[in-house]
Design a protein around this motif. Structure first.
Motif, PDB file in Angstrom:
ATOM      1  N   LEU A 141       0.860  -1.187   0.000  1.00  0.00           N
ATOM      2  CA  LEU A 141       0.000   0.000   0.000  1.00  0.00           C
ATOM      3  C   LEU A 141       0.893   1.232   0.000  1.00  0.00           C
ATOM      4  CD1 LEU A 141      -2.758   1.474   0.323  1.00  0.00           C
ATOM      5  CD2 LEU A 141      -2.475   1.208   2.802  1.00  0.00           C
ATOM      6  N   LEU A 142       0.738   2.079  -1.020  1.00  0.00           N
ATOM      7  CA  LEU A 142       1.515   3.311  -1.115  1.00  0.00           C
ATOM      8  C   LEU A 142       0.607   4.503  -0.852  1.00  0.00           C
ATOM      9  CD1 LEU A 142       3.738   2.689  -4.275  1.00  0.00           C
ATOM     10  CD2 LEU A 142       4.049   1.892  -1.926  1.00  0.00           C
ATOM     11  N   LEU A 143       1.067   5.408   0.011  1.00  0.00           N
ATOM     12  CA  LEU A 143       0.333   6.629   0.330  1.00  0.00           C
ATOM     13  C   LEU A 143       1.150   7.800  -0.188  1.00  0.00           C
ATOM     14  CD1 LEU A 143      -0.594   5.799   4.054  1.00  0.00           C
ATOM     15  CD2 LEU A 143      -1.879   5.233   1.992  1.00  0.00           C
ATOM     16  N   ALA A 144       0.640   8.475  -1.213  1.00  0.00           N
ATOM     17  CA  ALA A 144       1.379   9.550  -1.868  1.00  0.00           C
ATOM     18  C   ALA A 144       0.713  10.889  -1.592  1.00  0.00           C
ATOM     19  CB  ALA A 144       1.454   9.300  -3.378  1.00  0.00           C
TER      20      ALA A 144
ATOM     21  N   LEU B 252       5.079   5.577   2.848  1.00  0.00           N
ATOM     22  CA  LEU B 252       4.704   6.977   2.688  1.00  0.00           C
ATOM     23  C   LEU B 252       5.617   7.568   1.623  1.00  0.00           C
ATOM     24  CD1 LEU B 252       4.322   8.057   6.436  1.00  0.00           C
ATOM     25  CD2 LEU B 252       2.618   7.048   4.912  1.00  0.00           C
ATOM     26  N   ILE B 253       5.064   7.880   0.466  1.00  0.00           N
ATOM     27  CA  ILE B 253       5.858   8.304  -0.682  1.00  0.00           C
ATOM     28  C   ILE B 253       6.147   9.798  -0.651  1.00  0.00           C
ATOM     29  CG2 ILE B 253       5.946   8.373  -3.217  1.00  0.00           C
ATOM     30  CD1 ILE B 253       6.157   5.602  -1.993  1.00  0.00           C
ATOM     31  N   GLY B 254       5.275  10.566   0.008  1.00  0.00           N
ATOM     32  CA  GLY B 254       5.413  12.018  -0.022  1.00  0.00           C
ATOM     33  C   GLY B 254       4.778  12.603  -1.268  1.00  0.00           C
ATOM     34  N   HIS B 255       4.865  13.925  -1.376  1.00  0.00           N
ATOM     35  CA  HIS B 255       4.297  14.618  -2.528  1.00  0.00           C
ATOM     36  C   HIS B 255       5.205  14.451  -3.739  1.00  0.00           C
ATOM     37  CE1 HIS B 255       2.379  17.699  -4.939  1.00  0.00           C
ATOM     38  NE2 HIS B 255       3.552  18.269  -5.112  1.00  0.00           N
ATOM     39  N   LEU B 256       4.601  14.150  -4.894  1.00  0.00           N
ATOM     40  CA  LEU B 256       5.361  13.933  -6.125  1.00  0.00           C
ATOM     41  C   LEU B 256       4.948  14.948  -7.186  1.00  0.00           C
ATOM     42  CD1 LEU B 256       5.060  10.039  -6.379  1.00  0.00           C
ATOM     43  CD2 LEU B 256       7.026  11.336  -5.537  1.00  0.00           C
ATOM     44  N   PRO B 257       5.845  15.303  -8.094  1.00  0.00           N
ATOM     45  CA  PRO B 257       5.452  16.121  -9.237  1.00  0.00           C
ATOM     46  C   PRO B 257       4.383  15.405 -10.070  1.00  0.00           C
ATOM     47  CG  PRO B 257       7.834  16.006  -9.040  1.00  0.00           C
ATOM     48  CD  PRO B 257       7.272  14.996  -8.076  1.00  0.00           C
ATOM     49  N   LEU B 258       3.689  16.163 -10.889  1.00  0.00           N
ATOM     50  CA  LEU B 258       2.563  15.616 -11.636  1.00  0.00           C
ATOM     51  C   LEU B 258       2.968  14.416 -12.494  1.00  0.00           C
ATOM     52  CD1 LEU B 258      -0.491  16.364 -12.118  1.00  0.00           C
ATOM     53  CD2 LEU B 258       0.283  17.433 -14.241  1.00  0.00           C
TER      54      LEU B 258
END
Length: 377
Positions: free
Chosen positions: A231-234, A259-265
């Protein structure tokens, strides 16, 4: 025509980027209408050279939009002076706020009425501020653009005198969200999960987004299916006191949650297209783009049957009726075990998302914003 756009609320975690709906759409609008000038006002400077469009001007003007006393100062005193300076024909503000002290037509981009629709998650200061001022903001606005019919109906019910101003304009899905091939998906899985399939959540990590129920549902899924699924939470981790990360330390399947963090589009699109399914457990009524972005990537989605989600997702989604952990787990197990159902939902999603084609949505938004500069009929 000079169109001024408030981008301050997109900056809660640093200067906004194209992951923000408002910035992305108005940047595209500037490309579509090179004869118009667009002024983006923020409280933080943009990276040098970020905008290549010659008709976009960026303005940095504080204070940051956090406390409500500062908001009142910003909208009622600082903003009117800026609108005069840049000779604005219309001012566009994401959210339910506006200026009470300007004659420039204002266009509010509204996705929900949080203080009415989910007050338990709204700070008391915000509820008091909205209760005192919301009628005045809507009354002052030339046009109120709702992101769903659900939102439009809520506004019309609570503010009947402003019903004629309300227009529904659905956000469009960026073209970067698209299906990818097996090799591309395998590369993403190798990068994030050592090659393992994964469920995905995309959005800010907040208590009100029902993520604890998602973790409980994932536990049930792992217990019943004995699967290596992860399970990935981005998204930005905004959980108070970092309680989510603390909870994961004692979570049984913590090695399978990332927890992936915020990613560019563009990176979000890569991650989305390689997911086994997108799970959006939030029960909030506001418009959510990730389910549509997943559909455009050819990925099945699991959502709650609340707010605008049934309107937006239609028959293409799997619905966890009340967002409970049992309901979420049931749908996660169903999409995992039934490949024919998964294929059916992928096909339905690709059809459903055609109603949210980006160019058409952008044209509708442009017409609504530019029309707000003219007297209402």
């Amino acid at each position: 025509m000079v169109i001024i756009v408030d981008t301050r609320f997109a900056e809660a975690h640093g200067p906004a980027d194209d992951s923000d709906w408002t910035v992305r759409h108005f940047r595209q609008m500037a490309q579509m209408y090179p004869q118009r000038q667009f002024v983006l006002i923020g409280s933080q400077p943009w990276p040098a050279g970020y905008f290549s469009e010659p008709n976009i001007v960026t303005v940095t003007a504080g204070p940051p939009a956090h406390r409500y006393r500062l908001l009142q100062y910003w909208y009622n005193f600082r903003l009117p002076a800026l609108l005069r300076k840049y000779k604005a024909a219309v001012f566009v503000c994401p959210g339910n706020h506006g200026s009470l002290y300007t004659k420039v037509p204002q266009c509010l981009l509204t996705k929900d009425l949080p203080y009415q629709q989910y007050p338990k998650w709204v700070p008391k200061t915000q509820i008091r501020f909205a209760t005192t001022n919301q009628q005045r903001f809507f009354n002052k606005a030339a046009r109120i653009i709702a992101s769903s019919q659900y939102c439009a109906d809520a506004i019309k019910e609570g503010f009947a005198d402003e019903a004629a101003k309300v227009q529904v304009v659905y956000p469009g899905v960026a073209s970067v969200f698209c299906p990818t091939n097996y090799e591309q998906q395998a590369a993403v899985k190798e990068q994030y999960t050592d090659g393992t399939a994964y469920f995905l959540y995309v959005g800010n990590l907040l208590p009100q987004h029902n993520l604890m129920n998602l973790l409980r549902a994932f536990s049930q899924f792992k217990k019943m299916q004995k699967s290596s699924m992860q399970l990935l939470l981005a998204g930005h981790n905004l959980w108070p006191k970092d309680e989510l990360a603390q909870s994961l330390k004692s979570y049984k399947y913590r090695s399978d949650v990332k927890l992936i963090g915020h990613l560019p589009l563009a990176e979000t699109a890569r991650l989305m297209a390689a997911a086994y399914a997108l799970v959006q457990p939030a029960e909030l009524p506001g418009f959510a783009l990730p389910p549509l972005e997943a559909m455009q990537c050819g990925v099945p989605v699991i959502v709650t049957a609340t707010g605008a989600l049934p309107e937006i997702c239609g028959p293409a989604a799997l619905y966890a009726a009340d967002g409970s952990s049992n309901e979420l787990a049931t749908q996660m197990m169903l999409v995992f075990k039934d490949e024919s159902l998964r294929a059916e939902k992928i096909a339905a999603g690709l059809e459903q998302v055609k109603h949210f084609e980006a160019h058409h949505a952008l044209q509708q938004l442009a017409q609504a914003v530019m029309g707000a500069a003219q007297p209402m009929a």
